[in-house]
Design a protein around this motif. Structure first.
Motif, mmCIF file in Angstrom:
data_model
loop_
_atom_site.group_PDB
_atom_site.id
_atom_site.type_symbol
_atom_site.label_atom_id
_atom_site.label_comp_id
_atom_site.label_asym_id
_atom_site.label_seq_id
_atom_site.Cartn_x
_atom_site.Cartn_y
_atom_site.Cartn_z
ATOM 1 N N ALA A 106 0.904 -1.155 0.000
ATOM 2 C CA ALA A 106 0.000 0.000 0.000
ATOM 3 C C ALA A 106 0.941 1.202 0.000
ATOM 4 C CB ALA A 106 -0.884 -0.017 1.233
ATOM 5 N N THR A 160 -3.064 4.460 2.783
ATOM 6 C CA THR A 160 -1.656 4.725 3.075
ATOM 7 C C THR A 160 -1.096 5.834 2.193
ATOM 8 O OG1 THR A 160 -1.482 2.384 3.623
ATOM 9 C CG2 THR A 160 0.581 3.566 3.345
ATOM 10 N N GLY A 161 -1.665 5.986 1.011
ATOM 11 C CA GLY A 161 -1.237 7.055 0.118
ATOM 12 C C GLY A 161 -1.874 8.382 0.469
ATOM 13 N N TYR A 217 -12.601 -2.618 -2.098
ATOM 14 C CA TYR A 217 -11.774 -2.287 -0.929
ATOM 15 C C TYR A 217 -12.716 -2.189 0.277
ATOM 16 C CZ TYR A 217 -8.517 0.491 2.019
ATOM 17 O OH TYR A 217 -7.719 0.974 3.027
ATOM 18 N N ILE A 229 -13.039 -1.960 4.248
ATOM 19 C CA ILE A 229 -12.317 -1.616 5.473
ATOM 20 C C ILE A 229 -13.328 -1.032 6.472
ATOM 21 C CG2 ILE A 229 -11.467 0.548 4.376
ATOM 22 C CD1 ILE A 229 -8.903 0.155 6.249
ATOM 23 N N GLY A 239 -0.405 -4.138 2.104
ATOM 24 C CA GLY A 239 -0.149 -3.585 3.426
ATOM 25 C C GLY A 239 0.719 -2.345 3.436
ATOM 26 N N SER A 240 0.448 -1.493 4.412
ATOM 27 C CA SER A 240 1.228 -0.260 4.579
ATOM 28 C C SER A 240 2.632 -0.557 5.094
ATOM 29 C CB SER A 240 0.528 0.675 5.562
ATOM 30 O OG SER A 240 0.495 0.080 6.863
ATOM 31 N N THR A 241 2.721 -1.534 6.020
ATOM 32 C CA THR A 241 4.033 -1.779 6.632
ATOM 33 C C THR A 241 4.978 -2.505 5.665
ATOM 34 O OG1 THR A 241 3.328 -3.865 7.676
ATOM 35 C CG2 THR A 241 3.050 -1.847 8.963
ATOM 36 N N LEU A 246 1.111 5.690 12.877
ATOM 37 C CA LEU A 246 1.299 4.758 11.747
ATOM 38 C C LEU A 246 2.057 5.347 10.545
ATOM 39 C CD1 LEU A 246 0.638 2.015 10.386
ATOM 40 C CD2 LEU A 246 -1.646 2.918 9.868
ATOM 41 N N TYR A 247 1.409 6.260 9.827
ATOM 42 C CA TYR A 247 2.025 6.696 8.561
ATOM 43 C C TYR A 247 3.273 7.564 8.779
ATOM 44 C CZ TYR A 247 -2.503 5.004 6.834
ATOM 45 O OH TYR A 247 -3.612 4.246 6.569
HETATM 46 C C1 HMN Z 1 -4.315 1.128 1.904
HETATM 47 O O1 HMN Z 1 -5.409 1.329 1.393
HETATM 48 O O2 HMN Z 1 -3.434 1.955 1.904
HETATM 49 C C2 HMN Z 1 -3.989 -0.158 2.590
HETATM 50 O O3 HMN Z 1 -4.302 -1.194 1.812
HETATM 51 C C3 HMN Z 1 -4.502 -0.222 3.928
HETATM 52 C C4 HMN Z 1 -3.897 -1.387 4.689
HETATM 53 O O4 HMN Z 1 -4.854 -2.388 4.819
HETATM 54 C C5 HMN Z 1 -3.466 -0.862 6.012
HETATM 55 N N1 HMN Z 1 -4.614 -0.306 6.685
HETATM 56 C C6 HMN Z 1 -4.627 0.956 7.095
HETATM 57 O O5 HMN Z 1 -3.651 1.676 7.056
HETATM 58 C C7 HMN Z 1 -5.895 1.474 7.628
HETATM 59 C C8 HMN Z 1 -2.743 -1.892 6.856
HETATM 60 O O6 HMN Z 1 -1.568 -2.211 6.168
HETATM 61 C C9 HMN Z 1 -2.419 -1.330 8.249
HETATM 62 O O7 HMN Z 1 -1.811 -0.058 8.132
HETATM 63 C C10 HMN Z 1 -1.489 -2.233 9.036
HETATM 64 O O8 HMN Z 1 -2.006 -3.529 9.082
HETATM 65 C C11 HMN Z 1 -1.272 -1.695 10.456
HETATM 66 O O9 HMN Z 1 -2.458 -1.771 11.203
#
Ligand code: HMN
Length: 288
Positions: A7, A45-46, A133, A135, A203-205, A247-248
């Motif tokens: 992500a 994430t973007g 998507y 969430i 995933g963001s991470t 997070l970000y």
């Molecule tokens: C996105 O749309 O940027 C990602 O796909 C979102 C992704 O599912 C992340 N969710 C959010 O940031 C809300 C996860 O990677 C999340 O950041 C990670 O599991 C930490 O909780």
């Protein structure tokens, strides 16, 4: 389209403009260092919901130009303004994005017919495949198995990015729709999703921890669960630190620490204090 997708983060300057050089570096880092199969562009994430239509297009342009055909590209085009979603879907499709994705419409409490109409409107405007998507924690939209089934009736809906801790529903979707793609969305639950045979993850991470994500996913596919659990544990030590510090902004700081010009977050998201920056570096030293 199966596999592991970052992500993608976007680099912004202090005024909130897209930092093209930084964004190109993030793209390269995810392809060359994290070795991702693809990039999910303009998702949460973007910081997609914090930027203008022109910036969304600019980001789609830069990412495609930098990535070329090196990896698969998914364009998140979902927006509350449906005209904008359609315009972005066409734009990304013309650029050659392999699929589009759209967040479920949020804020207003849309009923399912409205949600279905939103997806059909986007899909009828482009010749491309779409990944839903989902969430619920951020959108408040919870769809059940039957509703996913109704959306899946359209052949152009090829799958779902499932960002929810509901493994009962995930298993039911997997069982009922083996031909659809399921991407796991929560990096801290990747192992649990992988044992349920998801097709990949977004995933963001993964921007900083993509290699471990691949280990978890592949070990689980090989049935090597004890080893996968160890890697998930190391991953979750990292994610717990990231979530605790913000997070970000923390992922961006870690990228900068690795020499990738990830820039700043868009307001109202805040950037890290001096102390937060130090903490991000400590977490990176300890857990990356
Ligand atoms: C996105 O749309 O940027 C990602 O796909 C979102 C992704 O599912 C992340 N969710 C959010 O940031 C809300 C996860 O990677 C999340 O950041 C990670 O599991 C930490 O909780």
């Amino acid at each position: 389209m199966k596999g592991l997708y970052t992500a993608l983060m976007c680099s912004f300057d202090e005024k909130g403009n897209v930092n093209e050089k930084g964004l190109r570096e993030i793209v390269r880092h995810n392809i060359d260092v994290q070795q991702m199969d693809g990039l999910y562009v303009n998702g949460s994430t973007g910081e997609n919901f914090l930027i203008s239509l022109a910036q969304k297009k600019q980001i789609f342009d830069i990412v495609k130009n930098e990535a070329g055909d090196d990896v698969k590209l998914i364009a998140q085009v979902g927006a509350l303004n449906l005209d904008e979603a359609v315009e972005l879907a066409k734009y990304a499709t013309d650029l050659g994005y392999n699929a589009i994705s759209a967040v479920t419409p949020f804020y207003y409490k849309f009923d399912f017919e409205e949600i279905k109409d939103y997806y059909n409107t986007i899909l009828n405007s482009v010749d491309n495949d779409l990944i839903i998507y989902s969430i619920p924690a951020l959108t408040g939209v919870n769809m059940n198995l039957e509703q996913f089934g109704e959306l899946f009736e359209n052949d152009k809906v090829i799958g779902v990015k499932f960002t929810a801790p509901d493994f009962f529903l995930l298993e039911r979707i997997r069982h009922a729709y083996p031909e659809k793609l399921i991407f796991s969305g929560f990096d801290e639950m990747l192992l649990s999703a992988s044992v349920l045979n998801v097709d990949g993850a977004i995933g963001s991470t993964f921007n900083v921890n993509g290699q471990r994500a691949r280990q978890i996913f592949e070990l689980a596919q090989e049935g090597r669960i004890d080893e996968a659990r160890d890697v998930q544990k190391a991953t979750n030590d990292l994610i717990a630190g990231i979530l605790d510090n913000g997070l970000y902004p923390t992922i961006k700081e870690m990228l900068k620490y690795k020499g990738v010009d990830a820039g700043f977050c868009r307001k109202p998201m805040k950037s890290l204090s001096e102390e937060g920056i130090k903490r991000a570096q400590e977490i990176a030293d300890k857990h990356l």
